[in-house]
Write an enzyme that holds these catalytic residues in place. Structure first.
Site, mmCIF file in Angstrom:
data_model
loop_
_atom_site.group_PDB
_atom_site.id
_atom_site.type_symbol
_atom_site.label_atom_id
_atom_site.label_comp_id
_atom_site.label_asym_id
_atom_site.label_seq_id
_atom_site.Cartn_x
_atom_site.Cartn_y
_atom_site.Cartn_z
ATOM 1 N N CYS A 167 -3.035 7.386 5.322
ATOM 2 C CA CYS A 167 -3.018 6.923 3.931
ATOM 3 C C CYS A 167 -4.213 7.464 3.164
ATOM 4 C CB CYS A 167 -3.057 5.396 3.883
ATOM 5 S SG CYS A 167 -1.877 4.576 4.960
ATOM 6 N N GLU A 194 0.881 -1.171 0.000
ATOM 7 C CA GLU A 194 0.000 0.000 0.000
ATOM 8 C C GLU A 194 0.910 1.210 0.000
ATOM 9 O OE1 GLU A 194 -1.509 3.124 2.155
ATOM 10 O OE2 GLU A 194 -2.209 1.526 3.481
#
Length: 529
Positions: free
Chosen positions: A306, A269
């Site tokens: 994120c 990620e």
């Protein structure tokens, strides 16, 4: 327990605590810029080899554990983490600069997802059992007896994340899902919070011992520099990788994994600016309110998520002007916040300077009054300039946002089309926007793993339906998620057994046992019982 006194700085290789062969290092308190005791060992080639060898040795026995045993093990890890108590919270606050309430919430999320995966293991649907019974009289050709189950890949390397010292770190979602799948785990601790990592690592090691599992089910390696991570991914005994971090880091690991004699999957990620679309009716009706709530989400936790909303796309007009005015006012009142470590702070400053040379600065938060503090920033640009300039679509990790002013919905769509893959895209919309949103949805599905309506993306629920993933470069594999119970799928692969005698079949596929689990028989899904 006093975490400052109790920490040893040793590596955890299976059941052993030992020093490493590489340079020792200390954590830095980002709020003061000063080093924190103790020194931590750096793992070298010998320690990496030991950890991977133990993981490989443990795999056969661990993958064969019963669902009950594995579930109890995950619950034991959760209980052991809770037993650390305030020492864990205090150390994490010291090493990250995050507030106590945030760390307490993250601890709850960490133990909650461990217990969630324990429930997944007990329920058994993760095995994906399928049976196509033999049809010996079928014409023109008979069908053999076919049975399928999913099995664990093997030892997994997990890289702890900087921005979530608990929930995406040593006992975070990657570790929990890999252990749930039956895979031993070797964790690379993040060097920004090594004390927090050691405390949690010792909790996992204690749970391994009390559960009677092979010691190689878990190891924790620490170190600075890129050599440790590269060696871990390159080790032939590692069969998959879980990573949360920068695009450069994720791509480097993926390249190493692809060059191996046996390439392995890297679930990384990496990068996302999480666009927010202010649809026309919503913007006209509540532009000021949206400006205020946007800044609250943008500056939460110094923007170190994120899923931080780094990009706003909207059509110009009175509602747009109201949004910009209120957002600028709210930003001016936002205090500077300590960032996770000096490296992230320097990268944030460089990112803001880069945006300032390509877009118009329209607002800053309060000035910093201490080291490593993020002064939030807001920029604006036009749609055509955004589409033409790749610099504007790059992630700035921290509380920096860019608003793209468009002529109309058609230009908004053009901006979305120009974007790379994202973790999230958010629609702020009213009922009058439904038709336009419906028309945009197929495009949004191609661009993001999670699409929100009338919310903000910075909260990620740990649940069965959550997707924390998306098209490249938000992740290296858009078919997966790193949050939620579907994350277990990353560390499994299907195996089909054709015409096997019942006595030789894996236990859960035998006639007397298969009825105890969810399974698909001749295409029909059946419940246990």
């Amino acid at each position: 327990m006093d975490s400052m006194i109790d920490l040893t700085g040793e590596l955890l290789i299976g059941a052993r605590r030992q020093d490493g062969g590489q340079k020792r290092f200390q954590a830095i308190n980002p709020a003061t810029g000063k080093a924190i005791e103790p020194f931590f060992s750096g793992a070298g080639a010998a320690e990496i080899d030991q950890a991977c060898a133990l993981a490989a040795q443990a795999f056969a026995a661990y993958r064969a554990t019963s669902s009950a045993t594995r579930a109890k093990f995950l619950e034991a890890i959760a209980a052991r983490i809770e037993e650390i108590g305030d020492a864990l919270i205090a150390r994490a606050v010291l090493e990250t600069g995050l507030p106590k309430a945030r760390i307490e919430g993250e601890r709850a999320r960490t133990v909650g997802q461990l217990r969630l995966f324990a429930g997944v293991v007990r329920e058994g649907g993760w095995m994906g059992l399928r049976v196509d019974p033999a049809l010996p009289d079928r014409k023109p050709l008979p069908r053999p007896d076919l049975r399928l189950r999913k099995i664990p890949l093997g030892p997994v390397a997990v890289f702890g994340a900087s921005n979530f010292p608990l929930a995406f770190s040593v006992a975070g979602g990657d570790t929990a899902s890999a252990l749930a799948a039956g895979c031993p785990v070797v964790v690379k601790a993040h060097p920004a919070h090594p004390g927090t990592c050691e405390l949690v690592g010792r909790a996992i090691a204690a749970a391994v011992a009390e559960s009677g599992l092979p010691e190689g089910v878990f190891s924790l390696l620490s170190g600075i520099g890129n050599e440790l991570g590269a060696a871990l991914v390159s080790d032939p005994r590692i069969k998959a990788v879980g990573f949360t971090g920068s695009r450069a880091g994720g791509l480097a690991l993926a390249a190493l994994a692809a060059k191996r004699a046996e390439p392995i999957p890297v679930y990384a990620e990496m990068s996302s600016i999480n666009p927010v679309l202010l649809m026309p009716a919503a913007l006209a009706a509540r532009g000021e309110k949206l400006g205020e709530s946007f800044v609250a989400s943008l500056t939460l936790g110094a923007g170190q998520f994120c899923t931080n909303p780094g990009l706003v796309i909207a059509a110009r007009g009175p509602g747009f002007d109201a949004f910009m005015q209120k957002a600028s006012e709210a930003l001016a009142a936002a205090p500077a916040s300590t960032m996770l470590h000096p490296g992230i702070f320097k990268a944030y400053q460089a990112g803001v300077e880069r945006l300032a040379s390509h877009a118009k600065l329209v607002g800053r938060g309060r000035k910093a009054d201490g080291p490593n503090q993020c002064q939030s920033a807001l920029f604006v640009t036009d749609a055509q300039d955004f589409i033409a300039d790749e610099t504007l679509s790059g992630e700035v990790f921290g509380a920096s946002g860019l608003v793209v002013g468009c002529a109309d919905l058609q230009e908004m769509e053009a901006v979305i089309t120009s974007l790379e893959g994202q973790l999230t895209i958010t629609l702020q919309m009213d009922a009058a926007d439904n038709a336009a949103a419906t028309a945009l949805l197929p495009l949004l599905e191609q661009k993001a793993g999670r699409i929100l309506a009338n919310g903000w993306p910075t909260g990620v629920e740990v649940s069965h339906a959550m997707v924390h993933g998306g098209p490249f470069p938000s992740t290296s594999d858009s078919r997966s998620t790193s949050v939620g119970t579907l994350a277990i799928e990353r560390f499994l692969r299907p195996v089909c057994y054709q015409n096997f005698p019942d006595a030789v079949l894996p236990d859960e596929l035998r006639e007397q046992k298969i009825g105890q689990s969810w399974r698909r028989v001749d295409g029909e899904m059946r419940a246990p019982g």
